[in-house]
Each structure stands twice: as C-alpha cells, then as structure tokens.
Enzyme design. Sequence first.
Site, PDB file in Angstrom:
ATOM      1  N   HIS A  97       4.763   2.421  -6.791  1.00 14.36           N
ATOM      2  CA  HIS A  97       3.722   3.479  -6.073  1.00 14.36           C
ATOM      3  C   HIS A  97       3.142   2.556  -5.114  1.00 14.36           C
ATOM      4  CE1 HIS A  97       1.539   0.877  -8.964  1.00 14.36           C
ATOM      5  NE2 HIS A  97       0.238   1.312  -8.587  1.00 14.36           N
ATOM      6  N   ASP A  99      -0.884   2.029  -3.741  1.00 17.45           N
ATOM      7  CA  ASP A  99      -2.317   2.416  -4.237  1.00 17.45           C
ATOM      8  C   ASP A  99      -3.050   3.513  -3.471  1.00 17.45           C
ATOM      9  OD1 ASP A  99      -2.161   0.597  -6.151  1.00 17.45           O
ATOM     10  OD2 ASP A  99      -3.377  -1.042  -5.095  1.00 17.45           O
ATOM     11  N   HIS A 252       4.447  -1.134  -5.153  1.00 15.84           N
ATOM     12  CA  HIS A 252       4.444  -2.203  -6.143  1.00 15.84           C
ATOM     13  C   HIS A 252       4.760  -1.624  -7.665  1.00 15.84           C
ATOM     14  CE1 HIS A 252       0.232  -1.200  -5.614  1.00 15.84           C
ATOM     15  NE2 HIS A 252      -0.024  -1.266  -6.749  1.00 15.84           N
ATOM     16  N   ARG A 267      -8.773  -5.737  -9.639  1.00 15.64           N
ATOM     17  CA  ARG A 267      -8.442  -5.071  -8.471  1.00 15.64           C
ATOM     18  C   ARG A 267      -9.574  -4.750  -7.466  1.00 15.64           C
ATOM     19  NH1 ARG A 267      -4.860   0.455  -8.048  1.00 15.64           N
ATOM     20  NH2 ARG A 267      -6.734   1.365  -7.047  1.00 15.64           N
TER      21      ARG A 267
HETATM   22 FE   LIG Z   1      -1.306  -0.301  -8.119  1.00 18.93          FE
END
Ligand SMILES: [Fe+2]
Length: 298
Positions: A97, A99, A252, A267
């Site tokens: 995917h 983000d 990723h 994150r």
């Molecule tokens: Fe992600």
Amino acid sequence: MTDIEIQKVTARIGARISGVDIAKPLDEATVTALRGALDEHKALVFDDVDLDDEGQQAFARHFGDLTTAHPTVPAVEGAPNVLPVDSERGRAANHWHTDVTFVLNPPQASTLRSITLPPYGGETLIASSAAAYRDLPEPLRRLADTLWAEHTNDYDYAVPDEEIDAAHAAQRAQFTSITYRTAHPVVRVHPLTGERGLFIGGFAQRIVGLSAGESRKILDLLQAYVVRPENILRHRWSPNQLVLFDNRITQHYAIDNYDGLPRRLNRVTVAGDVPVGIEGKESHSIAGDASHYTPVAA
Ligand SMILES: [Fe+2]
C-alpha cells in the site's frame, strides 16, 4: 551546512544518510539536500538517531505541515501527530500500500522510527513505483496513462471471517468508522521532479469505468511491476533508526515473519498535495471529509 553523505542501498531505491544529526534543528541547505536525496532515492535511512516522539515530529516538520496521526485511528497519547504502528494493536500491514491514499491528499512523505523490534524478521519492503512505471512495456504504459482508480479504506481485506477475532473486528470497525473514497490518476506526476509513478497500492480497488473483476485484473497486472524484486528495498530494522520515504511515488509492505513477537514503529507523516495526472487533472473526492486529518499542501 553539514557534510551529508549519501550512500545508495540499491540501484533503484534507497539510500543511507550519514553526516547529519537529525535530532538537531536543521538549516535550510541541509533540508534542501535531504529533499534532493529523497527525490532521487525515494527512501532514506538514518542510523543511530537520538529522537523521541517530539523530535520525530520536529524532523518531519522540516518537510512540510504534519497530518494528525490518522483519519480514523487514534494517536500516541500526548503526541497528536504520531501513529503507533504496533503489532499488538494495529491491523497487520502485510499488504502492499501507499499510506492513506483513500483521502483526497494523501501524505507526501512518511517517517517511521524503530521503537521495539523483534529479534528476527519484521522488515519493511519499500518499492519504487517510478521504476515500476519505467518498466512497463510501451502498450501497457499507454494504457496506464489513461486510467483512474478509486481508492477506499472500506474494502474486503480478504481475511476469512473465521479468522477475525473480537479485537480485530473492533480495529477494523475503527479503521472504517468514516468511509473514504477518492479517485486518483493511476499515473501520478511527482510535483517536485515531474517523474511519473504508478499510484495504486492496496487501497486502489476499482478502475474507473471497469467492473470489479476487470479492475482486479488490470490492477494486478500493473502491481506486478511495482513488486519486482529490482524495484524493492528490503529494510531490516535496527534500534534507533528512522526511515523517511516519499509516499507520492512508493509503496510499502510490513512483512509478517516474526511469530507475533512485539514490534513497534512510530509513524509521523507530512501533509501532501492533491495528486495530479499526466494531463494536469487533479484527484477528486467521492466520499469522506479528511480536513480534521490533514491540511492540503500547496
Ligand atoms: Fe503504511
């Protein structure tokens, strides 16, 4: 300005950065150099960083305004811009995917910082969707150039019902508590470099104008170029590491190969612009307001 050293990790994606302490405030020349490295290498690895949540947010802020943690998932307590990517809490990210592409302006860049690492496994794969686009044979490239895809957070994650326990069901309900649907160009033009990349990934569920079945075939066909081994950085995490990647032109995947042992990354993402296709047309939102989550970058 510091003496930044940039060492490629693979031919097509990834570089290791040294000679700069990202825990300290950075001057403009250093930020420009890092941005240039990010444009070229798509994913930058910083070793031995001495950062806490505050420091990670400050570092990410050099690249633009921050998003809040997530449109529907709560932040780390006391750190509104930090999303815990936690094996014991989040849903598994072992799917390809980019983000948050289900919103109109997905983050332009993501930072991940190692907090708790399993003794083995837990690598993050990061793929260059620019290299994927360049790999397309001419007829497929011409096809991709014309396509748009609908991205959504509300789809069947292909987990058999009997494998969903109560905790997972609750996480899923939270993740989809607001339904987002956005139409993005399948080929996105990077606003800083003009480079073209395949902008699809796991949230892309439907090609505009095609049936679900036809969409799946086309998306699978294009995705196969993204996940070619040559286009992937396989990042093995070390303690005190930060990875910055360009969320406009990568995908990723978090490998689920650590036997359920604790694994946690924090994150922080930088607010992005509205994607633009090769004819200059912008993405448009079909459902879901993300203004509480992200400002729109110019
Ligand atoms: Fe992600």
